[in-house]
Scaffold this motif. Structure first.
Motif, PDB file in Angstrom:
ATOM      1  N   ILE A  79       0.821  -1.208   0.000  1.00 41.02           N
ATOM      2  CA  ILE A  79       0.000   0.000   0.000  1.00 41.02           C
ATOM      3  C   ILE A  79       0.857   1.262   0.000  1.00 41.02           C
ATOM      4  O   ILE A  79       0.563   2.238  -0.690  1.00 41.02           O
ATOM      5  CB  ILE A  79      -0.963  -0.024   1.216  1.00 41.02           C
ATOM      6  N   VAL A  80       1.948   1.248   0.754  1.00 43.48           N
ATOM      7  CA  VAL A  80       2.824   2.431   0.783  1.00 43.48           C
ATOM      8  C   VAL A  80       3.382   2.704  -0.607  1.00 43.48           C
ATOM      9  O   VAL A  80       3.317   3.828  -1.126  1.00 43.48           O
ATOM     10  CB  VAL A  80       3.973   2.217   1.797  1.00 43.48           C
ATOM     11  N   ILE A  81       3.892   1.653  -1.250  1.00 48.14           N
ATOM     12  CA  ILE A  81       4.484   1.841  -2.580  1.00 48.14           C
ATOM     13  C   ILE A  81       3.408   2.225  -3.595  1.00 48.14           C
ATOM     14  O   ILE A  81       3.571   3.163  -4.371  1.00 48.14           O
ATOM     15  CB  ILE A  81       5.224   0.553  -3.020  1.00 48.14           C
ATOM     16  N   ALA A  82       2.280   1.510  -3.558  1.00 43.34           N
ATOM     17  CA  ALA A  82       1.213   1.798  -4.521  1.00 43.34           C
ATOM     18  C   ALA A  82       0.662   3.207  -4.308  1.00 43.34           C
ATOM     19  O   ALA A  82       0.306   3.888  -5.269  1.00 43.34           O
ATOM     20  CB  ALA A  82       0.094   0.766  -4.386  1.00 43.34           C
ATOM     21  N   SER A  83       0.620   3.677  -3.050  1.00 43.08           N
ATOM     22  CA  SER A  83       0.114   5.029  -2.784  1.00 43.08           C
ATOM     23  C   SER A  83       1.043   6.071  -3.375  1.00 43.08           C
ATOM     24  O   SER A  83       0.606   7.006  -4.051  1.00 43.08           O
ATOM     25  CB  SER A  83      -0.019   5.262  -1.279  1.00 43.08           C
ATOM     26  N   LEU A  84       2.355   5.919  -3.123  1.00 38.34           N
ATOM     27  CA  LEU A  84       3.309   6.892  -3.651  1.00 38.34           C
ATOM     28  C   LEU A  84       3.220   6.936  -5.178  1.00 38.34           C
ATOM     29  O   LEU A  84       3.079   8.002  -5.770  1.00 38.34           O
ATOM     30  CB  LEU A  84       4.737   6.538  -3.201  1.00 38.34           C
TER      31      LEU A  84
END
Lengths: 231, 272
Positions: free
Chosen positions: A37-42
């Protein structure tokens, strides 16, 4: 009906006696989905911003493609990724198949379209004069984009919540690329599927309840955060 | 928010690093759902690890998928039950060092009322012939598993092509789910004894064993290593150590000691 009640009773017993194996499964689920989620959000937020404010060819087509990918079936993503990561596949040299990293990649692919498309909708809703005003006041391009994203934060956080819901609930993709290896790539959803196969309905229900509680907790936390930033 | 995310990410990276540190003695075994669902691996693998120092990661899929995963070099060793296919792939050069490890058997199960009247028949082929003429439902795995392959072989010997017939349901699911569907439909099906016993124990299916003991229903399990000449990165040496443990007197005794909750032995070691 009686059987269901018994299942729930046993499920709560299992939760209360949370053992190490179960705890490991829960922790791995959180780590994999959290990283994804962190990577996909960025990636998703940057992409949605570019989509909203930059001009480039095939933009309409790309937007359509993004909206369509929100409905990507997890099994298809899993199978596609399997063929890519397999030793015989183009990325096989990386040796990623059946590792937690492969599961993170799968979940990024699943969450990215949701976060990007919903953030895009939120950013487009921001009045264009905010960006113009920021630029007029001497802000750099990056500062202006931060101002826009700040204004769209409510919708953006919603998009992250939707993405998180998708990856936490997903089983098809992580089952294929993770392999459901005990103590290594076994997460909550794949455990539930396995325990159902084995006929251990109580354990499956217990895990389902834990999964729901975690989702509830995460969403409540994000919701509070969302309300805080909105004021 | 971002810091927490970063923290999670770093944690995950370190998790991956830690697991690669131990990767030296870690091998991957592609096996079947029936073996995993019986609980054999949970019992056997800690003993393997203690004895050989090798940690075996099991990817449990259908036999067809397990063989394919091995062929592609995505596993180091394959532990399945489809002897004809295994021998064929050894001849084709995909696998080496194949050994018989153990067997159990298949049984034909059905509703206690036995509308097709096959109970007690000696030959599985005759029972299948009878099933095809009576108005009863037969539930098939339909998923390329070892059990499915065995079923197809019996139909073939009986000169019956069940595909597409109204009474023949291909469900495309694992053994446990297939049994459950057969139970709900009051239908007949072919199952391995291990899954049957395990499920019967937990869920009290309203079904009984109809046909058993036929040589035709013998279910041989074999283990083999992925050919290191085809895929140079496979951990052949470690795979061989795992195989050698399974076929050693100690490994064989360990397998014989695995029982379901009523003490019935689930697998019979038969390595030569």
């Amino acid at each position: 009906m009686y059987g269901i009640l018994i299942s729930f009773e046993k499920a709560f017993e299992l939760i209360l006696s949370l053992n190490r194996e179960l705890a490991g499964i829960v922790v791995l689920s959180l780590l994999v989905s959290g990283a994804a989620i962190v990577i996909a959000s960025l990636l998703g937020i940057v992409f949605s911003y570019v989509l909203a404010f930059r001009r480039f060819p095939f933009k309409g087509f790309l937007t359509n493609l993004l909206n369509t990918s929100m409905g990507l079936p997890p099994v298809v993503v899993g199978l596609f990724l399997y063929l890519l990561l397999s030793r015989n596949g183009p990325l096989g040299f990386m040796g990623l198949l059946y590792t937690p990293s492969a599961m993170v990649i799968a979940q990024i692919i699943l969450a990215f379209p949701i976060i990007a498309a919903m953030s895009h909708a939120a950013i487009v809703m921001v009045k264009p004069n905010i960006r113009l005003a920021a630029l007029g006041l001497g802000a750099t391009d990056i500062q202006a984009s931060v101002a826009v994203i700040r204004d769209a934060r409510y919708g953006i956080i919603s998009s992250v919540m939707a993405g998180l819901g998708r990856v936490m609930a997903e089983v098809g993709a992580v089952l294929i690329v993770g392999g459901n290896i005990a103590g290594y790539t076994r997460v909550m959803t794949t455990t539930i599927a396995l325990e159902y196969d084995k006929g251990n309905f109580e354990l499956a229900i217990a895990l389902g309840i834990i999964l729901l509680l975690i989702s509830l907790f995460l969403n409540a936390a994000l919701f509070l955060f969302q309300r805080k930033v909105y004021r | 928010m971002r810091f927490r995310g970063l923290f999670l990410f770093v944690m995950l990276l370190s998790l991956c690093t830690v697991s690669t540190l131990f990767a030296k003695t870690r091998i991957r075994c592609a096996s079947t759902t029936s073996t995993q669902n019986s609980g054999l691996f949970e019992y056997l693998l800690p003993i393997v690890e203690k004895d050989t120092g090798i940690k075996v990661d099991v990817v449990a899929v259908g036999t067809g998928a397990a063989l394919e995963i091995g062929k592609r070099g995505d596993a180091d060793v394959v532990f399945v039950h489809a002897k004809d296919d295994e021998l064929k792939m050894v001849r084709e050069g995909y696998f080496v060092d194949r050994h018989d490890v153990m067997y159990n058997d298949f049984v034909i199960v059905g509703p206690p009322g036995d509308p097709a009247d096959i109970k007690g028949m000696k030959k599985a082929v005759n029972a299948f012939r009878k099933l095809s003429t009576e108005k009863v439902i037969f539930v098939s795995r339909g998923d390329n598993s070892g059990t499915y392959k065995k079923e197809l072989k019996i139909w073939k010997i009986a000169h019956i092509d069940p595909k597409g017939r109204k009474w023949y349901l291909e469900v495309g699911q694992g053994m446990g789910k297939t049994l459950r569907i057969a139970n709900e439909k009051k239908a007949y099906t072919l199952t391995d004894r291990g899954t049957w016993l395990a499920l019967q124990d937990k869920e009290h299916l309203d079904m009984v064993i109809m046909v058993q003991g036929d040589k035709m229903l013998f279910n041989q399990y074999g283990v083999m290593a992925v050919n290191p000449l085809k895929h140079k990165y496979v951990k052949y040496k470690e795979a061989l150590r795992f195989i050698n443990f399974l076929i050693s007197p100690k490994g064989q005794k360990t397998i014989a000691g695995f029982t379901e909750s009523h003490g019935e032995q689930l697998f019979h070691p038969d390595a030569k």
